[in-house]
Motif scaffolding. Sequence first.
Motif, PDB file in Angstrom:
ATOM      1  N   LEU A 135       0.837  -1.165  -0.041  1.00  0.00           N
ATOM      2  CA  LEU A 135      -0.047  -0.057  -0.094  1.00  0.00           C
ATOM      3  C   LEU A 135       0.945   1.177   0.047  1.00  0.00           C
ATOM      4  N   PHE A 136       2.080   1.301   0.606  1.00  0.00           N
ATOM      5  CA  PHE A 136       2.883   2.414   0.596  1.00  0.00           C
ATOM      6  C   PHE A 136       3.405   2.574  -0.797  1.00  0.00           C
ATOM      7  N   GLY A 137       3.823   1.505  -1.432  1.00  0.00           N
ATOM      8  CA  GLY A 137       4.297   1.622  -2.669  1.00  0.00           C
ATOM      9  C   GLY A 137       3.119   2.021  -3.712  1.00  0.00           C
ATOM     10  N   MET A 138       2.014   1.537  -3.762  1.00  0.00           N
ATOM     11  CA  MET A 138       0.774   1.916  -4.453  1.00  0.00           C
ATOM     12  C   MET A 138       0.534   3.265  -4.060  1.00  0.00           C
ATOM     13  N   THR A 139       0.316   3.581  -3.227  1.00  0.00           N
ATOM     14  CA  THR A 139      -0.145   5.280  -2.878  1.00  0.00           C
ATOM     15  C   THR A 139       0.868   6.175  -3.015  1.00  0.00           C
ATOM     16  N   GLN A 140       2.314   5.837  -2.729  1.00  0.00           N
ATOM     17  CA  GLN A 140       3.259   6.975  -2.750  1.00  0.00           C
ATOM     18  C   GLN A 140       3.093   7.788  -1.417  1.00  0.00           C
ATOM     19  N   ALA A 141       2.554   7.395  -0.688  1.00  0.00           N
ATOM     20  CA  ALA A 141       2.188   8.363   0.561  1.00  0.00           C
ATOM     21  C   ALA A 141       3.387   8.884   1.445  1.00  0.00           C
ATOM     22  N   ASP A 142       3.219  10.114   1.804  1.00  0.00           N
ATOM     23  CA  ASP A 142       4.128  10.692   2.492  1.00  0.00           C
ATOM     24  C   ASP A 142       4.048  10.514   4.016  1.00  0.00           C
ATOM     25  N   ARG A 143       2.899  10.391   4.368  1.00  0.00           N
ATOM     26  CA  ARG A 143       2.732   9.923   5.772  1.00  0.00           C
ATOM     27  C   ARG A 143       1.704   8.825   5.521  1.00  0.00           C
ATOM     28  N   ALA A 144       1.438   8.095   6.851  1.00  0.00           N
ATOM     29  CA  ALA A 144       0.581   7.005   7.024  1.00  0.00           C
ATOM     30  C   ALA A 144       0.095   6.993   8.159  1.00  0.00           C
ATOM     31  N   PHE A 145      -1.151   6.961   8.512  1.00  0.00           N
ATOM     32  CA  PHE A 145      -1.885   7.178   9.949  1.00  0.00           C
ATOM     33  C   PHE A 145      -2.306   5.870  10.536  1.00  0.00           C
ATOM     34  N   PHE A 146      -1.779   5.704  11.719  1.00  0.00           N
ATOM     35  CA  PHE A 146      -2.415   4.112  12.151  1.00  0.00           C
ATOM     36  C   PHE A 146      -2.959   4.518  13.650  1.00  0.00           C
ATOM     37  N   GLY A 147      -3.871   3.689  14.125  1.00  0.00           N
ATOM     38  CA  GLY A 147      -4.559   4.029  15.488  1.00  0.00           C
ATOM     39  C   GLY A 147      -3.592   3.253  16.510  1.00  0.00           C
ATOM     40  N   GLU A 148      -3.676   3.979  17.498  1.00  0.00           N
ATOM     41  CA  GLU A 148      -2.815   3.318  18.758  1.00  0.00           C
ATOM     42  C   GLU A 148      -3.273   1.966  19.361  1.00  0.00           C
ATOM     43  N   LYS A 149      -4.887   1.820  19.024  1.00  0.00           N
ATOM     44  CA  LYS A 149      -5.493   0.601  19.539  1.00  0.00           C
ATOM     45  C   LYS A 149      -4.751  -0.765  19.196  1.00  0.00           C
ATOM     46  N   ASP A 150      -4.078  -0.733  17.990  1.00  0.00           N
ATOM     47  CA  ASP A 150      -3.378  -1.887  17.382  1.00  0.00           C
ATOM     48  C   ASP A 150      -1.969  -1.784  17.828  1.00  0.00           C
ATOM     49  N   TRP A 151      -1.641  -1.444  19.041  1.00  0.00           N
ATOM     50  CA  TRP A 151      -0.368  -1.014  19.515  1.00  0.00           C
ATOM     51  C   TRP A 151       1.085  -1.909  18.739  1.00  0.00           C
ATOM     52  N   GLN A 152       0.846  -3.076  18.997  1.00  0.00           N
ATOM     53  CA  GLN A 152       1.804  -4.118  18.210  1.00  0.00           C
ATOM     54  C   GLN A 152       1.899  -3.735  16.773  1.00  0.00           C
ATOM     55  N   GLN A 153       0.705  -3.551  16.234  1.00  0.00           N
ATOM     56  CA  GLN A 153       0.823  -3.497  14.731  1.00  0.00           C
ATOM     57  C   GLN A 153       1.582  -2.125  14.402  1.00  0.00           C
ATOM     58  N   LEU A 154       1.341  -1.158  15.234  1.00  0.00           N
ATOM     59  CA  LEU A 154       2.031   0.043  15.048  1.00  0.00           C
ATOM     60  C   LEU A 154       3.543   0.050  15.201  1.00  0.00           C
ATOM     61  N   GLN A 155       3.935  -0.670  16.354  1.00  0.00           N
ATOM     62  CA  GLN A 155       5.540  -0.865  16.376  1.00  0.00           C
ATOM     63  C   GLN A 155       6.076  -1.835  15.291  1.00  0.00           C
ATOM     64  N   VAL A 156       5.574  -2.696  14.782  1.00  0.00           N
ATOM     65  CA  VAL A 156       5.951  -3.456  13.644  1.00  0.00           C
ATOM     66  C   VAL A 156       6.000  -2.655  12.246  1.00  0.00           C
ATOM     67  N   VAL A 157       4.805  -1.771  12.146  1.00  0.00           N
ATOM     68  CA  VAL A 157       4.990  -0.946  10.881  1.00  0.00           C
ATOM     69  C   VAL A 157       6.277  -0.007  11.211  1.00  0.00           C
ATOM     70  N   ARG A 158       6.518   0.486  12.384  1.00  0.00           N
ATOM     71  CA  ARG A 158       7.510   1.618  12.307  1.00  0.00           C
ATOM     72  C   ARG A 158       8.747   0.994  12.074  1.00  0.00           C
ATOM     73  N   ARG A 159       8.923  -0.482  12.605  1.00  0.00           N
ATOM     74  CA  ARG A 159      10.239  -0.999  12.341  1.00  0.00           C
ATOM     75  C   ARG A 159      10.372  -1.506  10.964  1.00  0.00           C
ATOM     76  N   LEU A 160       9.127  -1.921  10.457  1.00  0.00           N
ATOM     77  CA  LEU A 160       9.415  -2.246   9.027  1.00  0.00           C
ATOM     78  C   LEU A 160       9.795  -1.015   8.135  1.00  0.00           C
ATOM     79  N   VAL A 161       9.144   0.108   8.313  1.00  0.00           N
ATOM     80  CA  VAL A 161       9.521   1.402   7.642  1.00  0.00           C
ATOM     81  C   VAL A 161      10.826   1.869   7.955  1.00  0.00           C
ATOM     82  N   ALA A 162      11.513   1.676   9.129  1.00  0.00           N
ATOM     83  CA  ALA A 162      12.875   1.715   9.643  1.00  0.00           C
ATOM     84  C   ALA A 162      13.904   0.991   8.552  1.00  0.00           C
ATOM     85  N   ASP A 163      13.553  -0.406   8.916  1.00  0.00           N
ATOM     86  CA  ASP A 163      14.425  -1.422   8.334  1.00  0.00           C
ATOM     87  C   ASP A 163      14.580  -1.257   6.701  1.00  0.00           C
ATOM     88  N   LEU A 164      13.660  -0.916   6.106  1.00  0.00           N
ATOM     89  CA  LEU A 164      13.407  -1.027   4.536  1.00  0.00           C
ATOM     90  C   LEU A 164      13.636   0.375   3.857  1.00  0.00           C
TER      91      LEU A 164
END
Length: 278
Positions: A135-164
């Motif tokens: 989805l990041f590649g498809m939309t070419q977004a500058d910012r992506a917004f995630f809810g803290e309710k899925d806290w673990q998901q948010l941390q996984v996404v942050r790690r993925l973006v940093a690593d890649l």
Amino acid sequence: MKIWHDVASLRADVAGWKRQGLSVGVVPTMGALHEGHLSLVEAARAASDRVIVTIFVNPKQFNNPDDLANYPRTEERDAALLAPYGVDGIFAPAPAEVYPADFATTVSVSGLSETLEGTFRPGHFDGMATVVTKLFGMTQADRAFFGEKDWQQLQVVRRLVADLNIAVEIVGCPTVRDADGLAMSSRNMRLTAAERALAPVLNTAMREAAVALRAGAPVADTLAAAEARLAAAGFGRVEYLELRGAADLAPQGAVQDPARLLAAVWLGAVRLIDNIAV
């Protein structure tokens, strides 16, 4: 508000925005929108020139076929909800558009994805990380917004973006709750009336446990008492109720800032998750 069903038309419009120097915010969702999602849209609207909401029930992040089949699909209702919020477009692809027949790639984030939700939903985070990367590649977004309710998901996404080294800023937004404290979730609509009346006890028990933990109460005893309260109230199996580091999700035997209390509990046929800062 435009609706795209294919990547090519989405990318053509986004490329036009980029040529104008406009920033793009994306709110990834699986639809069945509620006030929590709309709060993400408002945050995206405030921080971006153009806003895309993606609606895609991602089959790769469901380890239970019944859960996938029963997940609510309400695209027309979702579009009507989004209309007043200044959303520039909805990207609602068919599964074959996202995962063509020869699709052969999986994105996996080790460590963070292997605990808590990862223990009880094997493959879930691989599916989530894969579709979010797409989805990041498809939309070419500058910012992506995630809810803290899925806290673990948010941390996984942050790690993925940093690593890649993906050039998207991840913005975490506070959990939106009903007046009685229940965290908003698309799955809440599957609760019976009696279960919905009981559901806020989860957040109450967690908040009381957090107060005790901050006051120095023993972690094991405090969490055991919270689980006992949930059982007495009529909840089913507690899959986890744990004190973890907020960013690394490492287990904590005593409160060390920043800390997070995370839970997954069954209520009837619905699995509720929640988390709060400690």
